[in-house]
Design a protein around this motif. Structure first.
Motif, PDB file in Angstrom:
ATOM      1  N   TYR A 135       0.904  -1.241   0.049  1.00  0.00           N
ATOM      2  CA  TYR A 135      -0.133   0.243   0.145  1.00  0.00           C
ATOM      3  C   TYR A 135       0.893   1.251   0.021  1.00  0.00           C
ATOM      4  CZ  TYR A 135      -3.958   3.064   1.385  1.00  0.00           C
ATOM      5  OH  TYR A 135      -4.875   3.946   1.536  1.00  0.00           O
ATOM      6  N   LEU A 136       1.340   1.559  -1.078  1.00  0.00           N
ATOM      7  CA  LEU A 136       2.268   2.692  -1.361  1.00  0.00           C
ATOM      8  C   LEU A 136       1.886   4.005  -1.028  1.00  0.00           C
ATOM      9  CD1 LEU A 136       5.248   3.671  -1.920  1.00  0.00           C
ATOM     10  CD2 LEU A 136       4.522   3.743  -4.335  1.00  0.00           C
ATOM     11  N   ALA A 137       0.365   3.968  -1.489  1.00  0.00           N
ATOM     12  CA  ALA A 137      -0.349   5.424  -1.143  1.00  0.00           C
ATOM     13  C   ALA A 137      -0.454   5.627   0.437  1.00  0.00           C
ATOM     14  CB  ALA A 137      -1.720   5.313  -1.861  1.00  0.00           C
ATOM     15  N   GLY A 138      -0.683   4.759   1.064  1.00  0.00           N
ATOM     16  CA  GLY A 138      -0.487   4.700   2.747  1.00  0.00           C
ATOM     17  C   GLY A 138       0.805   5.164   3.110  1.00  0.00           C
ATOM     18  N   ALA A 139       1.695   4.810   2.520  1.00  0.00           N
ATOM     19  CA  ALA A 139       3.207   5.068   3.044  1.00  0.00           C
ATOM     20  C   ALA A 139       3.325   6.535   2.776  1.00  0.00           C
ATOM     21  CB  ALA A 139       4.000   4.300   2.246  1.00  0.00           C
ATOM     22  N   ARG A 140       2.900   6.988   1.377  1.00  0.00           N
ATOM     23  CA  ARG A 140       3.219   8.257   0.901  1.00  0.00           C
ATOM     24  C   ARG A 140       1.986   9.163   1.717  1.00  0.00           C
ATOM     25  NH1 ARG A 140       6.788  10.899  -3.005  1.00  0.00           N
ATOM     26  NH2 ARG A 140       6.332  12.890  -1.788  1.00  0.00           N
ATOM     27  N   GLN A 141       1.115   8.625   2.202  1.00  0.00           N
ATOM     28  CA  GLN A 141       0.362   9.571   3.070  1.00  0.00           C
ATOM     29  C   GLN A 141       0.814  10.106   4.579  1.00  0.00           C
ATOM     30  OE1 GLN A 141      -3.508   7.958   4.163  1.00  0.00           O
ATOM     31  NE2 GLN A 141      -4.634  10.102   3.876  1.00  0.00           N
ATOM     32  N   ILE A 142       1.576   8.981   4.842  1.00  0.00           N
ATOM     33  CA  ILE A 142       2.174   8.870   6.579  1.00  0.00           C
ATOM     34  C   ILE A 142       3.231   9.789   6.081  1.00  0.00           C
ATOM     35  CG2 ILE A 142       3.683   7.969   8.178  1.00  0.00           C
ATOM     36  CD1 ILE A 142       0.928   7.052   8.402  1.00  0.00           C
ATOM     37  N   PHE A 143       4.068   9.898   5.439  1.00  0.00           N
ATOM     38  CA  PHE A 143       5.122  10.953   5.092  1.00  0.00           C
ATOM     39  C   PHE A 143       4.447  12.308   4.811  1.00  0.00           C
ATOM     40  CE2 PHE A 143       8.157  13.056   2.185  1.00  0.00           C
ATOM     41  CZ  PHE A 143       9.462  12.928   3.020  1.00  0.00           C
ATOM     42  N   ASP A 144       3.695  12.222   3.938  1.00  0.00           N
ATOM     43  CA  ASP A 144       3.201  13.789   3.458  1.00  0.00           C
ATOM     44  C   ASP A 144       2.608  14.493   4.783  1.00  0.00           C
ATOM     45  OD1 ASP A 144       4.135  13.471   0.903  1.00  0.00           O
ATOM     46  OD2 ASP A 144       2.233  12.837   0.098  1.00  0.00           O
ATOM     47  N   LEU A 145       1.769  13.909   5.661  1.00  0.00           N
ATOM     48  CA  LEU A 145       1.140  14.261   6.692  1.00  0.00           C
ATOM     49  C   LEU A 145       1.964  14.516   7.828  1.00  0.00           C
ATOM     50  CD1 LEU A 145      -2.150  12.303   6.711  1.00  0.00           C
ATOM     51  CD2 LEU A 145      -1.739  14.768   6.022  1.00  0.00           C
ATOM     52  N   THR A 146       3.344  14.187   7.843  1.00  0.00           N
ATOM     53  CA  THR A 146       4.376  14.561   8.960  1.00  0.00           C
ATOM     54  C   THR A 146       4.905  15.893   8.831  1.00  0.00           C
ATOM     55  OG1 THR A 146       5.061  11.956   9.120  1.00  0.00           O
ATOM     56  CG2 THR A 146       6.556  13.671   9.949  1.00  0.00           C
ATOM     57  N   CYS A 147       4.916  16.797   9.762  1.00  0.00           N
ATOM     58  CA  CYS A 147       5.512  18.064   9.668  1.00  0.00           C
ATOM     59  C   CYS A 147       6.802  17.925   9.291  1.00  0.00           C
ATOM     60  CB  CYS A 147       5.317  18.672  11.116  1.00  0.00           C
ATOM     61  SG  CYS A 147       3.438  18.903  11.786  1.00  0.00           S
ATOM     62  N   GLN A 148       7.124  19.090   8.460  1.00  0.00           N
ATOM     63  CA  GLN A 148       8.542  19.003   7.904  1.00  0.00           C
ATOM     64  C   GLN A 148       9.681  18.930   8.947  1.00  0.00           C
ATOM     65  OE1 GLN A 148       8.763  21.891   4.641  1.00  0.00           O
ATOM     66  NE2 GLN A 148      10.981  22.053   4.968  1.00  0.00           N
ATOM     67  N   ASP A 149       9.420  19.719   9.989  1.00  0.00           N
ATOM     68  CA  ASP A 149      10.385  19.727  11.131  1.00  0.00           C
ATOM     69  C   ASP A 149      10.480  18.538  11.924  1.00  0.00           C
ATOM     70  OD1 ASP A 149       8.013  19.851  12.343  1.00  0.00           O
ATOM     71  OD2 ASP A 149       8.607  21.285  13.747  1.00  0.00           O
ATOM     72  N   ARG A 150       9.837  17.375  11.551  1.00  0.00           N
ATOM     73  CA  ARG A 150       9.525  15.857  12.285  1.00  0.00           C
ATOM     74  C   ARG A 150      10.302  15.052  11.170  1.00  0.00           C
ATOM     75  NH1 ARG A 150       4.716  14.055  15.459  1.00  0.00           N
ATOM     76  NH2 ARG A 150       6.521  12.713  16.460  1.00  0.00           N
ATOM     77  N   ARG A 151      10.557  15.267  10.056  1.00  0.00           N
ATOM     78  CA  ARG A 151      10.973  14.691   9.185  1.00  0.00           C
ATOM     79  C   ARG A 151      12.507  14.402   9.273  1.00  0.00           C
ATOM     80  NH1 ARG A 151       8.256  16.441   3.452  1.00  0.00           N
ATOM     81  NH2 ARG A 151       6.096  16.158   4.107  1.00  0.00           N
ATOM     82  N   ASP A 152      13.207  13.306   9.970  1.00  0.00           N
ATOM     83  CA  ASP A 152      14.544  13.181  10.094  1.00  0.00           C
ATOM     84  C   ASP A 152      14.865  12.070   8.952  1.00  0.00           C
ATOM     85  OD1 ASP A 152      13.791  10.757  10.878  1.00  0.00           O
ATOM     86  OD2 ASP A 152      14.848  10.646  12.690  1.00  0.00           O
ATOM     87  N   ILE A 153      16.201  12.130   8.979  1.00  0.00           N
ATOM     88  CA  ILE A 153      16.824  11.190   7.817  1.00  0.00           C
ATOM     89  C   ILE A 153      16.356   9.844   7.752  1.00  0.00           C
ATOM     90  CG2 ILE A 153      18.896  10.557   9.248  1.00  0.00           C
ATOM     91  CD1 ILE A 153      18.817  11.484   5.379  1.00  0.00           C
ATOM     92  N   ALA A 154      15.959   9.387   9.041  1.00  0.00           N
ATOM     93  CA  ALA A 154      15.298   7.957   8.907  1.00  0.00           C
ATOM     94  C   ALA A 154      14.221   7.907   8.115  1.00  0.00           C
ATOM     95  CB  ALA A 154      15.306   7.475  10.468  1.00  0.00           C
ATOM     96  N   LEU A 155      13.219   8.912   8.542  1.00  0.00           N
ATOM     97  CA  LEU A 155      12.059   8.967   7.508  1.00  0.00           C
ATOM     98  C   LEU A 155      12.105   9.224   6.271  1.00  0.00           C
ATOM     99  CD1 LEU A 155       9.074   8.674   8.395  1.00  0.00           C
ATOM    100  CD2 LEU A 155       8.849  11.201   8.274  1.00  0.00           C
ATOM    101  N   TRP A 156      12.840  10.083   5.738  1.00  0.00           N
ATOM    102  CA  TRP A 156      13.421  10.104   4.306  1.00  0.00           C
ATOM    103  C   TRP A 156      13.782   9.048   3.931  1.00  0.00           C
ATOM    104  CZ3 TRP A 156      12.183  14.269   1.212  1.00  0.00           C
ATOM    105  CH2 TRP A 156      12.111  15.684   1.681  1.00  0.00           C
ATOM    106  N   ASN A 157      14.730   8.382   4.375  1.00  0.00           N
ATOM    107  CA  ASN A 157      15.254   7.072   4.044  1.00  0.00           C
ATOM    108  C   ASN A 157      14.041   6.024   3.779  1.00  0.00           C
ATOM    109  OD1 ASN A 157      17.848   8.070   3.793  1.00  0.00           O
ATOM    110  ND2 ASN A 157      18.718   6.973   5.622  1.00  0.00           N
ATOM    111  N   ALA A 158      13.211   5.834   4.725  1.00  0.00           N
ATOM    112  CA  ALA A 158      12.347   4.978   4.755  1.00  0.00           C
ATOM    113  C   ALA A 158      11.263   5.048   3.393  1.00  0.00           C
ATOM    114  CB  ALA A 158      11.266   4.917   6.147  1.00  0.00           C
ATOM    115  N   MET A 159      11.052   6.558   3.302  1.00  0.00           N
ATOM    116  CA  MET A 159      10.115   6.784   1.965  1.00  0.00           C
ATOM    117  C   MET A 159      10.908   6.509   0.764  1.00  0.00           C
ATOM    118  SD  MET A 159       7.033   7.710   1.452  1.00  0.00           S
ATOM    119  CE  MET A 159       6.879   7.216  -0.427  1.00  0.00           C
ATOM    120  N   LEU A 160      12.255   6.596   0.649  1.00  0.00           N
ATOM    121  CA  LEU A 160      12.924   6.527  -0.637  1.00  0.00           C
ATOM    122  C   LEU A 160      13.127   4.972  -0.702  1.00  0.00           C
ATOM    123  CD1 LEU A 160      16.282   8.548   0.085  1.00  0.00           C
ATOM    124  CD2 LEU A 160      14.898   8.567  -2.071  1.00  0.00           C
ATOM    125  N   SER A 161      13.340   4.325   0.417  1.00  0.00           N
ATOM    126  CA  SER A 161      13.215   2.766   0.097  1.00  0.00           C
ATOM    127  C   SER A 161      11.723   2.264  -0.144  1.00  0.00           C
ATOM    128  CB  SER A 161      13.298   2.034   1.758  1.00  0.00           C
ATOM    129  OG  SER A 161      13.354   0.776   1.688  1.00  0.00           O
TER     130      SER A 161
END
Length: 529
Positions: A374-400
């Protein structure tokens, strides 16, 4: 004849008026009321005597665990600065000593150093306050420098310096300082804080042999009767991978606390010995969410996701409240078995608990939705996360996630977006984007990213990064000789595994010439020197 006894003259209170109110607030333990009086005193042209200020600082230090401590301490220090006392307090050694501790507890080592430098006659207590603060902030280098300048040292000095070194990454120096204490100042002795600092060093070093030597000394000196020392030693054995030694010490202890039980359960799960871990867990008379988490994480890590989810259900049934780590393990278990239904149920429970998810949970949610298809669900989690809370681990998870679903161009776009948002990629980020470039045939982009990695971000490429580059270069317009020369000159040019993998790919792609030249290079590696 009887002599009339005179009644003692009534003693007047030491302070009156506003100063008396301040004194009463401090004596009554009312730190907030006392600090609130300070501006009123300033407006009235009154300045509290240093002994009274010292008592107020001491009261705040006693309340250091209170949520209001940082605010109240900050207000007091602002009063001292704005009230013209900043350059006067250094002359009062007792007050300055307390303020040193206050600055360091607030994470202000520079202010503490400035005050210390203005003190005309710092005492051993002054030095110790600085060393203890450095230990609290894990500042090894300043602690070592200050310790070296001390005219006189006591046991507290050694203990604080050892802990600062151990906490600040200079573990060997911390152990060496203990040896110096025993060798040059045996009259100072040792206490529980001495060995607590040593155990911190051993934990970071993960030196099993050193742990055994310390165990022998603690046993000889009778310190294993301290349950905190014994628990810390069991934890050291666990982190050193010596679960047998940890369990042996555990069995020897007449009294066991929950920390000991949990440490041994953790040790077995980390070693993959799930049966003895479960047996020990079931013997625990009292459990905490930490012990449940240790067991769950072990089952997830060693491929028994279904059992991990069963444990999750059991802990809820037994009335325990899952925390962030519990939910993270449960979501990882759902990802492992690809159960979107269970994953959504756990996500729903997480929302119901009202826990504000941290980055670990957000990454686990994103990973779960991605691996459950369910990639759309993963993308939604990422997009709804505030920018200041997106650390490198979250960016890497979305990249993966994007890589996993074959969205190569989108993954490259996300990587570029991360750089534009001034977030520094790490080695994992670059490996993911280089892998995408290989799969999508984005040769020029991959070359540019590799150069960016080493030149701009100063990240040393690993073997996997070089393997991606070999694959990319084989797809480029470069000649076979250039590719082989690049392979020879790279730090991992002698990695047979990477080259054999590449040969296999080139055989599939029909790149016979390059395959032949690299096979020659492999033959050179196999030939005896």
């Amino acid at each position: 004849m009887s002599i009339a006894r005179r009644s003692p003259a009534p003693t007047s209170p030491p302070y009156s008026g506003l100063l008396g109110a301040l004194h009463c607030s401090i004596a009554g333990g009312q730190a907030s009321a006392a600090v609130s009086l300070l501006p009123t005193l300033s407006r009235a042209g009154l300045r509290p005597p240093f002994p009274l200020l010292c008592s107020l600082v001491r009261l705040l230090l006693l309340r250091r665990a209170a949520p209001s401590f940082p605010t109240l301490a900050g207000r007091l220090l602002r009063y001292i600065r704005l009230g013209g006392l900043k350059h006067l307090v250094a002359s009062s050694t007792p007050l300055a000593n307390q303020l040193l501790s206050l600055h360091l507890l607030l994470g202000r080592p520079r202010d503490a150093r400035r005050l210390f430098a203005r003190m005309p006659q710092p005492t051993v207590y002054s030095y110790n306050a600085m060393l203890t603060g450095y230990a609290h902030l894990a500042l090894a280098a300043p602690a070592a420098d200050l310790f070296a300048t001390m005219p006189h040292r006591d046991l507290t000095s050694y203990n604080a310096a050892m802990l600062a070194l151990a906490s600040g990454g200079e573990m060997r120096e911390g152990v060496a300082l203990y040896s110096e204490l025993r060798r040059t100042s045996p009259c100072l002795g040792y206490n529980h804080q001495t060995f607590s600092a040593l155990l911190v060093a051993c934990t970071s070093l993960m030196d099993g042999e050193l742990a055994r030597q310390l165990h022998a000394q603690l046993s000889l000196l009778g310190f294993l009767s301290d349950i905190n020392i014994a628990s810390a030693l069991i934890d050291v054995y666990r982190k050193c991978g010596r679960i047998t030694d940890a369990h042996r010490l555990f069995d020897e202890m007449p009294a066991k606390d929950m920390r000991m039980w949990t440490a041994v359960v953790c040790g077995y799960t980390e070693d993959g010995q799930l049966t003895p871990a479960r047996r020990l867990f079931d013997q625990m008379q009292e459990k905490s969410i930490l012990s449940w988490n240790a067991l769950m994480e072990g089952y997830v890590r060693h491929g028994q996701a279904v059992e991990a989810l069963s444990i999750f259900q059991q802990l809820i049934k037994d009335g325990f409240h899952p925390d962030q780590f519990t939910f993270s393990s449960a979501l990882s278990a759902c990802a492992a078995i690809g159960s979107i239904t269970r994953g959504k149920q756990i996500h729903s429970r997480l929302v119901q608990t009202g826990l504000g998810p941290n980055v670990i949970i957000l990454s686990s949610l994103l990973d779960m939705y991605s691996k459950c298809g369910y990639l759309a669900g993963a993308r939604q989690i990422f997009d709804l996360t505030c920018q200041d809370r997106r650390d490198i681990a979250l960016w890497n998870a979305m990249l993966s996630a994007l890589c996993h679903h074959g969205h190569g161009q989108e993954a490259v776009g996300l990587f570029v977006q991360m750089i534009r948002e001034k977030l520094k990629p790490d080695a994992i980020s670059f490996l993911l984007v280089l892998t995408v470039c290989c799969h999508c045939g984005l040769v020029d982009e991959g070359m540019n990213f590799f150069e960016l990695m080493s030149k701009r971000y100063r990240i040393v490429p690993g073997e996997d990064h070089h393997a991606c580059m070999v694959d990319l270069m084989s797809r480029s317009s470069r000649s076979c000789d250039e590719v082989v020369e690049w392979i020879r000159s790279s730090p991992f040019g002698c990695s047979k595994q990477a080259l054999e993998t590449s040969v296999g790919k080139w055989a599939i792609n029909g790149n016979a010439e390059l395959m032949s030249k690299v096979e020659e290079h492999l033959a050179e590696l196999d030939s005896p020197k």
